[in-house]
Scaffold this active site. Structure first.
Site, PDB file in Angstrom:
ATOM      1  N   GLY A  10       0.823  -1.207   0.000  1.00  0.00           N
ATOM      2  CA  GLY A  10       0.000   0.000   0.000  1.00  0.00           C
ATOM      3  C   GLY A  10       0.854   1.253   0.000  1.00  0.00           C
ATOM      4  CG  ASP A  14      -6.941  -4.930 -10.004  1.00  0.00           C
ATOM      5  OD1 ASP A  14      -6.400  -5.971  -9.585  1.00  0.00           O
ATOM      6  OD2 ASP A  14      -8.148  -4.678  -9.846  1.00  0.00           O
TER       7      ASP A  14
END
Length: 320
Positions: free
Chosen positions: A220, A250
């Site tokens: 992240g 993605d």
């Protein structure tokens, strides 16, 4: 050469709300939208916007949503000749709730994605897939392909470990790593590593089936780890104020595949993919939020003060 995506195609029904509901709680939403999605479709759009030639293999239902999704992918310049329309099936649908901080909850109805089968082996370029399509179809595809094979291990399915011997690069996030590999004790640190990163790398290495495999653990806002049998590299991300984190993983995968297809190394491709993923969080939706190649290159090459982006720490906006 080309990026070959074998994966899911969904319609995303996205609901915006101030905070995500607790179990049994009802909350009022602020808005809703219908957007293109599915991990496969998102990754295909991301790769195409990075400039890759993208061939897509997937399945949609014989409904208006399926026709709309195929049209949307074609508009992105993606070769949609490998997308099958299955009579009697509905196109996959994802119901997504996004809160004011950009965090999300997602429920997916697979629809036609669960019927994908008979995928032809890929002989060259990069093959990228995820786990929103049947594992048996992926098993024969990966075993028979000679392309560079990348699996994004999402959603986490323990039975997918049977695919790992036939994969060259694994891409997984920390919660997925918790599913695939148990916590491990780490007795020694390599130069430049800290205890947390080393522990993550040690657990990741338990998933390797061959000496030449590599894995990327996405973290992240903390960036990503490039893990090999005897090395570990931490690549920082660009700290941004996210609007919507749906599709960021993605975006990372699609950008990574595009750069590797150009002949870049992992060390060259991962920083670019991290920057692309960070940019994707600055707007709503999954596929629609994928940045262009020019946007990412601009962010990495120009002085941070020239960008009208909500970057928390402008001095950190340039990657080495």
């Amino acid at each position: 050469m080309a990026v070959h995506i074998v994966g899911s195609i969904n319609i995303d029904i996205i609901t915006s709300l101030q905070r995500l509901p607790l179990p049994g709680e009802t909350v009022l939403a602020e808005a809703t939208a219908r957007l293109p999605g599915g991990k496969g479709a998102n990754q295909g759009v991301a790769a195409a916007r990075m400039g890759a030639q993208v061939h897509f293999v997937g399945a949609v239902g014989e409904d208006e949503s399926g026709k709309w999704m195929v049209q949307r992918l074609a508009i992105e310049g993606i070769d949609v000749g490998g997308i099958r329309t299955l009579p009697g099936e509905a196109t996959g649908t994802a119901y997504i709730a996004v809160d004011a901080l950009g965090e999300n909850q997602i429920i997916v109805i697979s629809g036609a994605n669960a019927r994908l089968e008979g995928c032809a082996p890929v002989e060259s370029g990069v093959l990228l897939s995820q786990l929103e399509v049947p594992i048996p179809a992926l098993a024969s595809l990966l075993a028979g392909s000679r392309a560079l094979r990348i699996i994004n291990t999402a959603p986490a399915l323990i039975e997918a470990k049977a695919l790992f011997p036939h994969v060259d690069i694994l891409v997984l996030n920390r919660p997925e790593l918790d599913v695939y590999a148990p916590a491990a004790q780490v007795s020694a640190l390599l130069p430049g590593e800290d205890a947390e990163m080393t522990a993550l790398a040690a657990r990741t290495r338990t998933l390797f089936c061959r000496e030449d495999q590599a894995a990327i653990v996405t973290l992240g806002a903390a960036g990503a780890l490039i893990v090999r049998q005897k090395s570990l590299i931490h690549v920082p991300s660009i700290p941004v104020q996210p609007v919507d984190t749906v599709g960021a993983g993605d975006c990372f995968c699609g950008a990574l595949a595009a750069l590797l297809d150009e002949g870049r190394t992992l060390e060259q491709a991962v920083p670019f993919a991290c920057a692309a993923a960070a940019l994707s969080t600055l707007s709503h939706g999954a596929a629609p939020s994928m940045p262009s190649r020019e946007m990412v290159a601009d962010l990495l090459s120009e002085p941070a003060t020239e960008h009208a982006l909500p970057i928390k720490n402008r001095s950190a906006a340039i990657l080495p």
